[in-house]
Enzyme design. Structure first.
Site, PDB file in Angstrom:
ATOM      1  N   PRO A  83       0.834  -1.213   0.000  1.00 36.64           N
ATOM      2  CA  PRO A  83       0.000   0.000   0.000  1.00 36.64           C
ATOM      3  C   PRO A  83       0.864   1.257   0.000  1.00 36.64           C
ATOM      4  CG  PRO A  83       0.117  -0.934   2.215  1.00 36.64           C
ATOM      5  CD  PRO A  83       0.819  -1.904   1.299  1.00 36.64           C
ATOM      6  N   SER A 112      -4.060   1.882   0.108  1.00 35.61           N
ATOM      7  CA  SER A 112      -3.924   2.685   1.312  1.00 35.61           C
ATOM      8  C   SER A 112      -5.224   3.395   1.692  1.00 35.61           C
ATOM      9  CB  SER A 112      -2.831   3.731   1.067  1.00 35.61           C
ATOM     10  OG  SER A 112      -2.802   4.677   2.111  1.00 35.61           O
ATOM     11  N   GLN A 134      -5.723  -1.335   3.305  1.00 32.35           N
ATOM     12  CA  GLN A 134      -4.810  -0.957   4.389  1.00 32.35           C
ATOM     13  C   GLN A 134      -5.453   0.128   5.237  1.00 32.35           C
ATOM     14  OE1 GLN A 134      -2.741   2.261   4.227  1.00 32.35           O
ATOM     15  NE2 GLN A 134      -2.448   1.870   6.415  1.00 32.35           N
ATOM     16  N   TYR A 136      -5.311   2.875   8.278  1.00 30.73           N
ATOM     17  CA  TYR A 136      -4.744   3.685   9.350  1.00 30.73           C
ATOM     18  C   TYR A 136      -5.900   3.929  10.297  1.00 30.73           C
ATOM     19  CZ  TYR A 136      -0.344   4.743   6.958  1.00 30.73           C
ATOM     20  OH  TYR A 136       0.894   4.662   6.385  1.00 30.73           O
ATOM     21  N   THR A 162      -1.853  -1.041   9.614  1.00 30.97           N
ATOM     22  CA  THR A 162      -0.463  -0.572   9.683  1.00 30.97           C
ATOM     23  C   THR A 162      -0.199  -0.011  11.070  1.00 30.97           C
ATOM     24  OG1 THR A 162      -0.386  -0.160   7.324  1.00 30.97           O
ATOM     25  CG2 THR A 162       1.207   1.037   8.671  1.00 30.97           C
ATOM     26  N   ARG A 171      10.957  13.230   8.384  1.00 32.82           N
ATOM     27  CA  ARG A 171      11.509  12.850   7.084  1.00 32.82           C
ATOM     28  C   ARG A 171      12.128  14.097   6.484  1.00 32.82           C
ATOM     29  NH1 ARG A 171       6.210   9.558   4.914  1.00 32.82           N
ATOM     30  NH2 ARG A 171       6.217   7.953   6.517  1.00 32.82           N
ATOM     31  N   LYS A 234       0.688  -4.957   9.733  1.00 33.46           N
ATOM     32  CA  LYS A 234       1.839  -4.512   8.929  1.00 33.46           C
ATOM     33  C   LYS A 234       2.730  -3.586   9.750  1.00 33.46           C
ATOM     34  CE  LYS A 234       2.929  -1.971   4.648  1.00 33.46           C
ATOM     35  NZ  LYS A 234       3.388  -0.644   5.028  1.00 33.46           N
ATOM     36  N   SER A 256       7.961  -5.190   8.170  1.00 37.49           N
ATOM     37  CA  SER A 256       8.128  -3.959   7.389  1.00 37.49           C
ATOM     38  C   SER A 256       8.641  -2.854   8.292  1.00 37.49           C
ATOM     39  CB  SER A 256       6.769  -3.543   6.803  1.00 37.49           C
ATOM     40  OG  SER A 256       6.856  -2.283   6.154  1.00 37.49           O
ATOM     41  N   HIS A 258       8.318   0.164   6.887  1.00 36.54           N
ATOM     42  CA  HIS A 258       7.669   1.225   6.124  1.00 36.54           C
ATOM     43  C   HIS A 258       8.631   1.777   5.048  1.00 36.54           C
ATOM     44  CE1 HIS A 258       3.707   3.334   6.829  1.00 36.54           C
ATOM     45  NE2 HIS A 258       4.172   4.049   5.828  1.00 36.54           N
ATOM     46  N   ARG A 261      10.835   4.664   6.199  1.00 37.20           N
ATOM     47  CA  ARG A 261      10.204   5.982   6.290  1.00 37.20           C
ATOM     48  C   ARG A 261       9.744   6.340   7.697  1.00 37.20           C
ATOM     49  NH1 ARG A 261       8.609   7.533   1.126  1.00 37.20           N
ATOM     50  NH2 ARG A 261       6.680   8.592   1.674  1.00 37.20           N
ATOM     51  N   GLY A 290      10.232  -3.930   1.761  1.00 33.96           N
ATOM     52  CA  GLY A 290      11.373  -3.047   2.024  1.00 33.96           C
ATOM     53  C   GLY A 290      12.556  -3.410   1.156  1.00 33.96           C
ATOM     54  N   GLY A 291      12.756  -2.651   0.087  1.00 32.88           N
ATOM     55  CA  GLY A 291      13.947  -2.833  -0.737  1.00 32.88           C
ATOM     56  C   GLY A 291      13.910  -4.000  -1.695  1.00 32.88           C
ATOM     57  N   ARG A 293      13.708  -5.484  -4.997  1.00 31.17           N
ATOM     58  CA  ARG A 293      13.853  -4.904  -6.339  1.00 31.17           C
ATOM     59  C   ARG A 293      14.163  -5.939  -7.397  1.00 31.17           C
ATOM     60  NH1 ARG A 293      11.875  -1.745  -3.542  1.00 31.17           N
ATOM     61  NH2 ARG A 293      12.586   0.327  -2.924  1.00 31.17           N
TER      62      ARG A 293
HETATM   63  C1  LIG Z   1       5.412   7.137  -1.057  1.00 31.65           C
HETATM   64  C2  LIG Z   1       5.058   6.029  -0.106  1.00 31.65           C
HETATM   65  C3  LIG Z   1       3.834   6.033   0.514  1.00 31.65           C
HETATM   66  C4  LIG Z   1       3.483   5.015   1.407  1.00 31.65           C
HETATM   67  N1  LIG Z   1       2.244   5.011   1.966  1.00 31.65           N
HETATM   68  C5  LIG Z   1       1.879   3.988   2.777  1.00 31.65           C
HETATM   69  C6  LIG Z   1       0.558   3.924   3.292  1.00 31.65           C
HETATM   70  O1  LIG Z   1      -0.280   4.770   3.015  1.00 31.65           O
HETATM   71  N2  LIG Z   1       0.266   2.899   4.117  1.00 31.65           N
HETATM   72  C7  LIG Z   1       1.171   1.919   4.450  1.00 31.65           C
HETATM   73  O2  LIG Z   1       0.839   1.001   5.195  1.00 31.65           O
HETATM   74  N3  LIG Z   1       2.417   1.952   3.951  1.00 31.65           N
HETATM   75  C8  LIG Z   1       2.791   2.950   3.114  1.00 31.65           C
HETATM   76  N4  LIG Z   1       4.050   2.957   2.580  1.00 31.65           N
HETATM   77  C9  LIG Z   1       4.995   1.857   2.901  1.00 31.65           C
HETATM   78  C10 LIG Z   1       4.853   0.692   1.903  1.00 31.65           C
HETATM   79  O3  LIG Z   1       3.659  -0.006   2.098  1.00 31.65           O
HETATM   80  C11 LIG Z   1       5.993  -0.321   2.055  1.00 31.65           C
HETATM   81  O4  LIG Z   1       6.075  -0.722   3.398  1.00 31.65           O
HETATM   82  C12 LIG Z   1       7.348   0.193   1.593  1.00 31.65           C
HETATM   83  O5  LIG Z   1       7.227   1.123   0.547  1.00 31.65           O
HETATM   84  C13 LIG Z   1       8.202  -0.975   1.142  1.00 31.65           C
HETATM   85  O6  LIG Z   1       9.484  -0.565   0.822  1.00 31.65           O
HETATM   86  P1  LIG Z   1       9.993  -0.259  -0.685  1.00 31.65           P
HETATM   87  O7  LIG Z   1       9.412   1.044  -1.068  1.00 31.65           O
HETATM   88  O8  LIG Z   1      11.457  -0.232  -0.518  1.00 31.65           O
HETATM   89  O9  LIG Z   1       9.540  -1.396  -1.585  1.00 31.65           O
HETATM   90  C14 LIG Z   1       4.417   3.973   1.684  1.00 31.65           C
HETATM   91  C15 LIG Z   1       5.647   3.972   1.047  1.00 31.65           C
HETATM   92  C16 LIG Z   1       5.981   4.981   0.145  1.00 31.65           C
HETATM   93  C17 LIG Z   1       7.307   4.906  -0.552  1.00 31.65           C
END
Ligand SMILES: Cc1cc2nc3c(=O)[nH]c(=O)nc-3n(C[C@H](O)[C@H](O)[C@H](O)COP(=O)(O)O)c2cc1C
Length: 363
Positions: A83, A112, A134, A136, A162, A171, A234, A256, A258, A261, A290-291, A293
């Protein structure tokens, strides 16, 4: 004008470069950035670099089968769309483009709370697609409950709670680029899931998000009273919390941070996956994001016990690079890469990806 290279998008790097070229700077910083010094953001990738694979040869790899199940539902491959908020900032169709591409590919996608399209519009864009919602958790129980009921009615098959964002982390990139202040993204799920942008200036964007900061594990019990949908937690990074999630009735957990982030200093998800898998045992499914690719990343996570992995930023790159076609391209590039690495390691089916695949760490 197109930023597609001659020959099309051949790698995720092509999609990232094209996405960057097409996006406004503040949007791109929002997508790419992490919390604090971005140590955890980098750590997620480093963990995959450190791991090696032990290939077996001459096993007959002319037919590779990527299919698996996630919470009992068949999917085309062991990865899913994680999400991510505000997909409409990357392309006009936003989540609708993601839904169409993931649905056509037979893959799970998670949407999301902070989507730019309503959860009902997303469902209508790909009625046969497998989708989870997902959540919040909003401070007002009524708001959260209405969202849950809407998701259930619209055919979402699980709720992803989450839990790693009781508040927004610092950030640096995002704060400096000013996205939160200048780009109030339209929120498809209703104004009550989001604070008005004017709240941002005073607190640096921290309360952009409306979440129940006082929440404890009882929220999982409350959710179970509201819905019959399976609950996926999550954002766990320890065996203790994973076990707690399961003891409160979660059907799965997502390891995760996030995407680096939230808590800078949190471990790489690949590094803590084994402790979570061990704590949960056979009582729930475990996913990781997470990561991720590359196909080799997917195999490493599966070998360590993940049932599937989530893809975050690359989907946003693909949306910016080419909308629905970009996401379709991303998903097929990943599928081909996973299949290739399976062949090169002598594994023809997903269940055959086991711990024996893991080699010694590189350092
Ligand atoms: C721009 C952005 C917005 C995100 N928004 C949400 C969100 O709304 N809810 C959530 O559970 N995770 C959010 N995430 C986290 C992602 O679900 C995920 O955990 C993460 O991006 C995985 O890592 P990756 O970007 O390296 O693949 C967000 C990530 C990014 C990059």
């Amino acid at each position: 004008m197109t930023d597609e290279p001659p020959g099309g998008f051949l790698t995720l790097g092509d999609l990232e470069a094209a996405g960057a070229a097409k996006s406004a700077r503040d949007v791109w910083e929002f997508v790419q950035g992490g919390a604090g010094a971005e140590t955890t953001l980098r750590g997620n990738r480093d963990a995959f670099y450190r791991q090696t694979l032990r290939p077996r040869v001459l096993t007959g790899v002319d037919r590779i089968d990527l299919r698996t199940t996630i919470l009992g539902t068949p999917v085309a491959a062991p990865f899913f769309v994680a999400p991510t908020a505000y997909q409409g900032l990357l392309c006009a169709d936003g989540e609708l483009a993601t839904a169409r591409a993931a649905g056509a590919a037979g893959l799970l996608a998670v949407y999301s709370t902070l989507s730019t399209r309503s959860l009902e519009e997303v469902a209508a864009a790909a009625p046969d697609g497998l989708r989870w919602f997902q959540l919040y958790l909003q401070p007002e129980a009524g708001v959260a409950r209405r969202l849950v009921e809407r998701a259930e009615r619209a055919g979402y098959r699980a709720l992803v709670l989450t839990v790693d964002m009781p508040l927004l982390a610092n950030r640096d990139r995002q704060l400096r680029s000013g996205l939160a202040v200048d780009t109030p993204a339209p929120i498809g799920n209703g104004a009550d899931v989001h604070s008005p942008p004017r709240a941002l200036t005073a607190d640096g964007g921290r309360f952009l998000l409306r979440v129940d900061t006082a929440a404890t594990w009882e929220v999982v019990d409350r959710l179970r009273e509201w819905t019959r949908l399976p609950i996926v937690v999550k954002g766990v990074l320890t065996g203790e919390d994973a076990r707690r999630a399961v003891d409160h009735g979660a059907s799965a957990v997502i390891v995760s941070n996030h995407g680096g982030r939230q808590l800078d200093g949190a471990p790489a998800t690949l590094d803590v996956l084994p402790e979570v898998v061990e704590a949960v045992g056979r009582d729930a499914e475990v996913y990781l994001d997470g990561g991720v690719r590359r196909g080799s990343d997917v195999l490493m996570a599966l070998a360590l016990g993940a049932r599937a992995v989530g893809i975050g930023r690359p989907v946003l790159w693909a949306l910016a690079a080419g909308g629905e076609a970009g996401v379709a391209r991303l998903l097929s590039l990943l599928e081909v890469d996973v299949a290739t690495v399976m062949a090169l390691t002598g594994r023809t089916t997903v269940p055959a990806i086991d711990r024996a695949l893991l080699g010694a760490p590189r350092w």
